[in-house]
Design a protein around this motif. Structure first.
Motif, PDB file in Angstrom:
ATOM      1  N   GLY A   1     -77.360  10.432 -58.331  1.00 24.39           N
ATOM      2  CA  GLY A   1     -77.316  10.327 -59.784  1.00 24.39           C
ATOM      3  C   GLY A   1     -76.338   9.256 -60.209  1.00 24.39           C
ATOM      4  N   LEU A   2     -76.133   9.148 -61.516  1.00 23.12           N
ATOM      5  CA  LEU A   2     -75.203   8.152 -62.041  1.00 23.12           C
ATOM      6  C   LEU A   2     -73.771   8.540 -61.717  1.00 23.12           C
ATOM      7  CD1 LEU A   2     -76.621   7.258 -65.579  1.00 23.12           C
ATOM      8  CD2 LEU A   2     -77.288   6.385 -63.336  1.00 23.12           C
ATOM      9  N   SER A   3     -72.931   7.539 -61.497  1.00 24.61           N
ATOM     10  CA  SER A   3     -71.507   7.774 -61.256  1.00 24.61           C
ATOM     11  C   SER A   3     -70.806   8.045 -62.587  1.00 24.61           C
ATOM     12  CB  SER A   3     -70.876   6.553 -60.595  1.00 24.61           C
ATOM     13  OG  SER A   3     -70.881   5.445 -61.493  1.00 24.61           O
ATOM     14  N   LEU A   4     -69.560   8.491 -62.510  1.00 21.77           N
ATOM     15  CA  LEU A   4     -68.788   8.719 -63.728  1.00 21.77           C
ATOM     16  C   LEU A   4     -68.627   7.430 -64.528  1.00 21.77           C
ATOM     17  CD1 LEU A   4     -66.016  11.178 -62.475  1.00 21.77           C
ATOM     18  CD2 LEU A   4     -67.762  11.656 -64.196  1.00 21.77           C
ATOM     19  N   GLN A   5     -68.425   6.312 -63.842  1.00 20.81           N
ATOM     20  CA  GLN A   5     -68.279   5.033 -64.542  1.00 20.81           C
ATOM     21  C   GLN A   5     -69.580   4.653 -65.246  1.00 20.81           C
ATOM     22  OE1 GLN A   5     -65.476   3.108 -65.125  1.00 20.81           O
ATOM     23  NE2 GLN A   5     -66.937   2.173 -66.527  1.00 20.81           N
ATOM     24  N   GLU A   6     -70.702   4.894 -64.576  1.00 17.11           N
ATOM     25  CA  GLU A   6     -71.991   4.590 -65.205  1.00 17.11           C
ATOM     26  C   GLU A   6     -72.246   5.489 -66.405  1.00 17.11           C
ATOM     27  OE1 GLU A   6     -74.613   2.831 -61.487  1.00 17.11           O
ATOM     28  OE2 GLU A   6     -74.308   5.005 -61.635  1.00 17.11           O
ATOM     29  N   LEU A   7     -71.835   6.740 -66.313  1.00 17.14           N
ATOM     30  CA  LEU A   7     -71.966   7.636 -67.463  1.00 17.14           C
ATOM     31  C   LEU A   7     -71.078   7.183 -68.612  1.00 17.14           C
ATOM     32  CD1 LEU A   7     -71.983  11.061 -65.583  1.00 17.14           C
ATOM     33  CD2 LEU A   7     -73.926  10.015 -66.764  1.00 17.14           C
TER      34      LEU A   7
END
Length: 328
Positions: free
Chosen positions: A271-277
């Motif tokens: 899934g998306l990383s925290l930075q991507e979120l």
């Protein structure tokens, strides 16, 4: 001894006082105030503005839930977020609180949503409650996409199911991420991420304009997070005690300062990383109850949320943590 003022100052302030009394106390319109005092409406408006600028007017609001609105204002000021919605603490069953939280989240989402939006969605009980509470009067031209792989067998964690339900209620289009949320090794994760269909869906999620995410705990004894991961209670205890993990968003774990942690585990999450979120323009976090205090606090400190939908217990707990850290 009172400070001496000139006659012109006195006359000016007396006029402002008359305007304020007629406008705020007697509740006349600006036009009616002007007629009463022989002033133009523009002049009345200018005097009202001058009075506010010079601190002559104090506005006190006493609505039945003002204490909740005050908590919202404090949350926004303390963490520099755009919005906060705090529901009252409900002494009844947990189901009643979740239902109320879901309704508050649904109302907020609809107030924010625009045609053309791409909505990234995570899993969890609170997110599921928001989806179930949605009632729309029109269709929205939106796309809904999972930001993490699915966990089968549970409606609150099957993100593909939640994306489908949300899109159906909004009249939009749903995308499916045909991948598990968790795999056994980093190599397996890399293999999945390299597959065209999976990469395509996650790329759509990266272009989301708004996200709807839950905020979870990582306590090995009470967290539902344990129930749908392949991690043992010992693994979760290690994440909390050795890595300092306090919460998770879309299965990404962070510490009390909002910093990503438990990298070994993160490398097995699809899934998306925290930075991507965090790169998504507007992220709505939905979580409530005192047990979510530390997870919410970490998420706010990490800058992962632009709006928070929560309850009184969690809001007070988060603000107490913030004040405690400020004193330190």
């Amino acid at each position: 001894m009172a400070e001496r003022v000139s006659a012109s100052d006195y006359d000016s302030i007396r006029l402002i006082n008359q305007v304020l009394t007629l406008y705020y106390v007697q509740e006349l319109t600006q036009a009616e105030v002007g007629q009463r005092l022989g002033l133009s409406t523009t002049k009345v408006n200018r005097l009202l503005q001058q009075a506010r600028e010079q601190g002559m007017v104090e506005v006190t609001i006493r609505t039945p839930f003002q204490y909740l609105f005050d908590l919202e204002a404090r949350l926004k000021a303390s963490f520099d977020i755009s919005d906060a919605v705090v529901i009252p603490q409900i002494a009844e069953q947990r189901n009643a609180m979740v239902h109320t939280l879901g309704r508050a989240g649904a109302n907020y989402l609809l107030g924010r949503l625009q045609d053309g939006d791409v909505v990234a969605i995570g899993g969890g009980t609170a997110v599921h409650a928001v989806v179930q509470a949605l009632e729309t009067r029109r269709s929205y031209d939106v796309k809904v996409v999972p930001c993490i792989g699915a966990v089968q067998g549970r409606v609150t964690t099957d993100v593909n199911h939640l994306a489908t339900q949300l899109a159906a209620r909004l009249g939009g289009e749903a995308y499916q991420l045909h991948a598990p949320a968790f795999v056994d090794t980093e190599k397996q994760r890399e293999m999945l991420l390299s597959m065209g269909p999976i990469k395509e869906i996650l790329d759509i999620a990266r272009q989301a304009t708004i996200a709807l995410l839950g905020v979870g705990t990582v306590d090995y004894q009470t967290s539902r997070f344990v129930q749908f991961t392949a991690l043992s209670a010992e693994d979760m205890k290690w994440i909390a005690e050795s890595c300092g993990g306090v919460g998770e968003i879309a299965a990404r774990i962070y510490d009390i300062k909002g910093q990503p942690c438990a990298k070994e585990y993160a490398n097995r999450t699809v899934g998306l990383s925290l930075q991507e979120l965090r790169n998504i323009p507007f992220v709505v976090g939905v979580a409530a109850a005192a047990v979510k205090t530390r997870p919410i606090y970490g998420a706010l400190r990490g800058g992962y949320l632009d709006a928070l939908i929560t309850d009184e217990a969690a809001a007070r707990g988060v603000l107490e943590l913030s004040e405690h850290d400020s004193r330190k």
